[in-house]
Design a protein around this motif. Structure first.
Motif, mmCIF file in Angstrom:
data_model
loop_
_atom_site.group_PDB
_atom_site.id
_atom_site.type_symbol
_atom_site.label_atom_id
_atom_site.label_comp_id
_atom_site.label_asym_id
_atom_site.label_seq_id
_atom_site.Cartn_x
_atom_site.Cartn_y
_atom_site.Cartn_z
ATOM 1 N N ASN A 40 0.839 -1.194 0.000
ATOM 2 C CA ASN A 40 0.000 0.000 0.000
ATOM 3 C C ASN A 40 0.878 1.250 0.000
ATOM 4 O OD1 ASN A 40 -1.198 2.263 1.812
ATOM 5 N ND2 ASN A 40 -3.008 1.169 1.096
ATOM 6 N N GLY A 41 1.904 1.241 0.861
ATOM 7 C CA GLY A 41 2.842 2.353 0.889
ATOM 8 C C GLY A 41 3.584 2.511 -0.425
ATOM 9 N N GLY A 42 3.827 1.386 -1.098
ATOM 10 C CA GLY A 42 4.498 1.426 -2.396
ATOM 11 C C GLY A 42 3.660 2.113 -3.455
ATOM 12 N N VAL A 43 2.340 1.876 -3.426
ATOM 13 C CA VAL A 43 1.445 2.535 -4.389
ATOM 14 C C VAL A 43 1.440 4.039 -4.151
ATOM 15 C CG1 VAL A 43 -0.950 2.772 -5.158
ATOM 16 C CG2 VAL A 43 -0.006 0.502 -4.729
ATOM 17 N N THR A 44 1.384 4.429 -2.883
ATOM 18 C CA THR A 44 1.431 5.859 -2.540
ATOM 19 C C THR A 44 2.693 6.506 -3.112
ATOM 20 O OG1 THR A 44 0.212 5.440 -0.485
ATOM 21 C CG2 THR A 44 1.436 7.505 -0.622
ATOM 22 N N MET A 45 3.821 5.812 -2.971
ATOM 23 C CA MET A 45 5.090 6.328 -3.469
ATOM 24 C C MET A 45 5.093 6.430 -4.994
ATOM 25 S SD MET A 45 8.778 4.496 -3.501
ATOM 26 C CE MET A 45 8.188 3.560 -4.908
ATOM 27 N N LEU A 46 4.549 5.409 -5.671
ATOM 28 C CA LEU A 46 4.527 5.405 -7.131
ATOM 29 C C LEU A 46 3.692 6.559 -7.683
ATOM 30 C CD1 LEU A 46 4.150 1.585 -7.850
ATOM 31 C CD2 LEU A 46 6.099 3.025 -8.486
ATOM 32 N N LEU A 47 2.545 6.818 -7.057
ATOM 33 C CA LEU A 47 1.705 7.927 -7.515
ATOM 34 C C LEU A 47 2.411 9.258 -7.318
ATOM 35 C CD1 LEU A 47 -1.807 6.753 -6.263
ATOM 36 C CD2 LEU A 47 -0.917 6.692 -8.592
ATOM 37 N N LYS A 48 3.070 9.389 -6.181
ATOM 38 C CA LYS A 48 3.802 10.632 -5.910
ATOM 39 C C LYS A 48 4.956 10.802 -6.896
ATOM 40 C CE LYS A 48 5.933 13.251 -2.144
ATOM 41 N NZ LYS A 48 6.253 13.265 -0.682
ATOM 42 N N LYS A 49 5.676 9.719 -7.145
ATOM 43 C CA LYS A 49 6.806 9.747 -8.083
ATOM 44 C C LYS A 49 6.350 10.188 -9.472
ATOM 45 C CE LYS A 49 9.840 6.502 -10.508
ATOM 46 N NZ LYS A 49 10.167 5.066 -10.701
ATOM 47 N N ASN A 50 5.149 9.768 -9.863
ATOM 48 C CA ASN A 50 4.633 10.098 -11.195
ATOM 49 C C ASN A 50 3.794 11.369 -11.215
ATOM 50 O OD1 ASN A 50 5.254 7.795 -13.291
ATOM 51 N ND2 ASN A 50 4.896 6.772 -11.319
ATOM 52 N N LYS A 51 3.813 12.093 -10.064
ATOM 53 C CA LYS A 51 3.115 13.380 -9.953
ATOM 54 C C LYS A 51 1.608 13.253 -10.203
ATOM 55 C CE LYS A 51 7.156 16.223 -11.065
ATOM 56 N NZ LYS A 51 8.111 15.104 -10.935
ATOM 57 N N VAL A 52 1.037 12.149 -9.708
ATOM 58 C CA VAL A 52 -0.410 11.953 -9.753
ATOM 59 C C VAL A 52 -1.014 12.533 -8.478
ATOM 60 C CG1 VAL A 52 -2.290 10.263 -9.784
ATOM 61 C CG2 VAL A 52 -0.240 9.889 -11.186
ATOM 62 N N THR A 53 -2.003 13.386 -8.622
ATOM 63 C CA THR A 53 -2.674 13.981 -7.469
ATOM 64 C C THR A 53 -3.650 12.990 -6.861
ATOM 65 O OG1 THR A 53 -2.502 16.196 -8.403
ATOM 66 C CG2 THR A 53 -4.167 15.867 -6.695
ATOM 67 N N VAL A 54 -3.640 12.858 -5.541
ATOM 68 C CA VAL A 54 -4.598 11.997 -4.842
ATOM 69 C C VAL A 54 -5.653 12.878 -4.176
ATOM 70 C CG1 VAL A 54 -4.943 10.309 -2.997
ATOM 71 C CG2 VAL A 54 -2.896 10.185 -4.450
ATOM 72 N N ILE A 55 -6.917 12.576 -4.471
ATOM 73 C CA ILE A 55 -8.047 13.283 -3.871
ATOM 74 C C ILE A 55 -8.750 12.300 -2.943
ATOM 75 C CG2 ILE A 55 -10.196 14.547 -4.294
ATOM 76 C CD1 ILE A 55 -9.128 15.008 -7.201
ATOM 77 N N TRP A 56 -8.823 12.620 -1.659
ATOM 78 C CA TRP A 56 -9.370 11.673 -0.689
ATOM 79 C C TRP A 56 -10.859 11.934 -0.469
ATOM 80 C CZ3 TRP A 56 -6.011 8.026 -0.220
ATOM 81 C CH2 TRP A 56 -6.213 7.002 0.706
ATOM 82 N N GLY A 57 -11.701 10.934 -0.761
ATOM 83 C CA GLY A 57 -13.134 11.079 -0.554
ATOM 84 C C GLY A 57 -13.919 10.231 -1.532
ATOM 85 N N GLU A 58 -15.236 10.478 -1.581
ATOM 86 C CA GLU A 58 -16.137 9.756 -2.479
ATOM 87 C C GLU A 58 -16.576 10.674 -3.609
ATOM 88 O OE1 GLU A 58 -19.384 7.963 -0.444
ATOM 89 O OE2 GLU A 58 -18.117 6.857 0.949
ATOM 90 N N ALA A 59 -16.498 10.168 -4.837
ATOM 91 C CA ALA A 59 -16.790 10.989 -6.014
ATOM 92 C C ALA A 59 -18.157 10.666 -6.602
ATOM 93 C CB ALA A 59 -15.716 10.787 -7.070
ATOM 94 N N LYS A 60 -18.804 11.702 -7.113
ATOM 95 C CA LYS A 60 -20.065 11.551 -7.834
ATOM 96 C C LYS A 60 -19.998 12.404 -9.092
ATOM 97 C CE LYS A 60 -25.085 11.862 -7.313
ATOM 98 N NZ LYS A 60 -26.201 12.133 -6.375
ATOM 99 N N LEU A 61 -20.338 11.794 -10.227
ATOM 100 C CA LEU A 61 -20.338 12.537 -11.480
ATOM 101 C C LEU A 61 -21.568 13.438 -11.538
ATOM 102 C CD1 LEU A 61 -18.906 9.579 -12.249
ATOM 103 C CD2 LEU A 61 -18.897 10.641 -14.490
ATOM 104 N N THR A 62 -21.335 14.722 -11.817
ATOM 105 C CA THR A 62 -22.444 15.664 -11.976
ATOM 106 C C THR A 62 -22.621 16.057 -13.436
ATOM 107 O OG1 THR A 62 -20.850 17.371 -11.331
ATOM 108 C CG2 THR A 62 -22.377 16.594 -9.639
ATOM 109 N N LYS A 63 -21.527 15.953 -14.194
ATOM 110 C CA LYS A 63 -21.525 16.163 -15.640
ATOM 111 C C LYS A 63 -20.505 15.176 -16.205
ATOM 112 C CE LYS A 63 -22.275 21.156 -15.078
ATOM 113 N NZ LYS A 63 -21.660 22.504 -15.277
#
Length: 479
Positions: free
Chosen positions: A96-119
């Protein structure tokens, strides 16, 4: 103020979601992932990875109990359920920590929460409605949170959850899903597993190895119904030798709960019987997480609890995509990962081939292992192919005998007219590591002639793959 506009937003940080995010970042897309519980998804935190850690503990315990078979001695063998679970959770936490590191390394933004499409190009993220089952690591410190976010492309990768059947509702104490089955505080003396797919069989194998009296109920007339019937029968015979009991063509119609036990009513062949066990595992499949995403309002087409997509992950609504379990079977992590890559590369405009589901391998990590790719013999015949079928048993392979693992079979199915490999099916030691050889062969459209002239190393289990091909054409050497 944080930037809220992206090229691609992916809803879900499981195997499909985080892999798609990394590939998107590699292709130059400004990318974000929305996650509500734990990066890595069910597979890493509560599925593929931690179950393999538990099964490894069971495997070592099995070998220790049979040390004499290898000229060794081991006395006073025992196990500590809490320590096994702790190791399993530790393995998940590390990854799990490795995935966090990989996303950070690739400059992927993490948004914490539940998403709902409005458009089609907008989501609203709210705080998680419930806490994570057991988060492996805290959320990334540089995460974003609730708010409105926009993207040209939104990929839904929300995964799946255990299917619940009426009368078999899990309660977390007596009736378990894989969540509870993975973290037992103590070993039950007896266990009923409902469903003999990969999840059910793996848990049956694990608990049986740890000394639990295990019974498996399956609605179909063979265990692991998606597998080749011949392979399933061999697996069942070996599992029965280890003490697992099977009730096929049967269904659990009722569960009566006592203080610390459950009495199941099982119907088969017009007859009914009752079985009292300490615990029940419901392993009757999974269903897509399509609720609460705003799909209905946008008109996104769903079918049988999953989002309908084409071979590139596209839904019927432009700009909205879906990958992984939420997009339908086979519900496997490696399928989700590849689907994510295909989806993102198609968005980029690359020349990419659509997903070929017939070339997705399946693996079950019971003892003995089961692995397969392509058509079963029955399905190949039903499709009208004239076949050449090859078989090679483990008991004729030197490496298998040396390992003390001489029970199993490698089976290959070819189109008799063209030599095309239609399917490969295996049961036995380490077959989950062997199957990729046939997956590569199918992907390269390899014929039997090319496989016959491939040199396999000796002594290895992989030699059986070669011999199985030879057998299909009457040229087998060691049998």
């Amino acid at each position: 103020m944080a930037d809220t506009n992206f090229d691609i937003i992916i809803i879900g940080g499981g195997p499909g979601g985080y892999v798609a995010a990394i590939r998107a970042a590699q292709l130059g897309f400004k990318t974000a992932v929305v996650e509500r519980e734990h990066l890595g998804g069910i597979c890493l935190n509560w599925g593929c990875i931690p179950t393999k850690a538990l099964l490894r503990s069971a495997e070592i315990y099995h070998y220790m109990k049979h040390a004499k078979n290898y000229g060794l001695s081991a006395d006073n063998i025992s196990f500590d359920p809490a320590a096994m679970v702790q190791r399993s959770r530790g393995v998940s936490g590390r990854l799990n920590g490795g995935v966090t590191m990989l996303l950070k390394k690739n400059k992927v933004t993490v948004i914490w929460g539940e998403a709902k499409l409005t458009k089609p190009n907008e989501i609203v993220v709210s705080a998680p409605s419930k806490p994570a089952v057991q988060p492996q690591n805290p959320a990334p410190k540089d995460k974003l949170g609730p708010g409105t976010y926009t993207a040209k492309n939104i990929i839904i990768a929300t995964g799946a959850r255990p299917r619940v059947l009426p009368g078999l509702e899990p309660d977390g104490k007596l009736v378990w899903t894989y969540f509870e089955a993975m973290v037992p505080k103590a070993m039950p003396k007896s266990l009923l597993v409902v469903g003999s797919g990969a999840i059910g069989i793996e848990f049956a194998s694990f608990y049986n190895a740890m000394g639990v009296d295990v019974t498996v109920v399956e609605l179909m007339d063979q265990i692991m119904p998606v597998e080749d019937a011949e392979i399933s029968k061999i697996a069942q015979k070996q599992l029965e030798k280890q003490g697992i009991k099977f009730k096929l063509g049967a269904r659990v119609t009722k569960l009566d709960k006592a203080a610390d036990s459950v009495t199941a009513t099982i119907e088969a062949g017009g007859k009914s019987e009752q079985l009292t066990v300490d615990r029940v595992i419901s392993a009757v499949g999974v269903q897509g997480n399509i609720e609460g995403l705003g799909l209905e309002a946008l008109g996104v087409k769903t079918e049988k609890g999953c989002i309908v997509i084409d071979g590139y992950g596209r839904t019927n609504v432009p700009g909205v995509y879906a990958i992984g379990d939420v997009a339908g079977p086979p519900m496997l992590a490696h399928k989700a990962e590849h689907e994510g890559v295909i989806c993102v590369e198609k968005i980029k405009g690359l020349d990419v081939h659509p997903m070929k589901k017939e070339q997705i391998p399946g693996c079950t990590y019971c003892h003995p292992q089961v692995a397969s790719v392509g058509l079963t013999e029955a399905k190949a015949r039903a499709a009208g192919y004239e076949l050449k079928v090859g078989r090679f048993p483990f008991l004729a392979n030197g490496k298998a005998i040396a390992l003390g693992e001489d029970q199993g079979l490698v089976k290959t199915i070819f189109d008799a007219k063209t030599g095309r490999l239609l399917g490969a099916h295996m049961v036995g030691a380490e077959v989950t590591e062997l199957i990729q050889g046939f997956v590569v062969a199918m992907g390269l459209e390899t014929t039997e002639e090319e496989l016959m002239h491939t040199v396999f190393p000796h002594p290895t289990l992989s030699e059986m793959m070669h011999e199985s091909v030879l057998d299909a054409y009457g040229r087998v050497i060691h049998m």
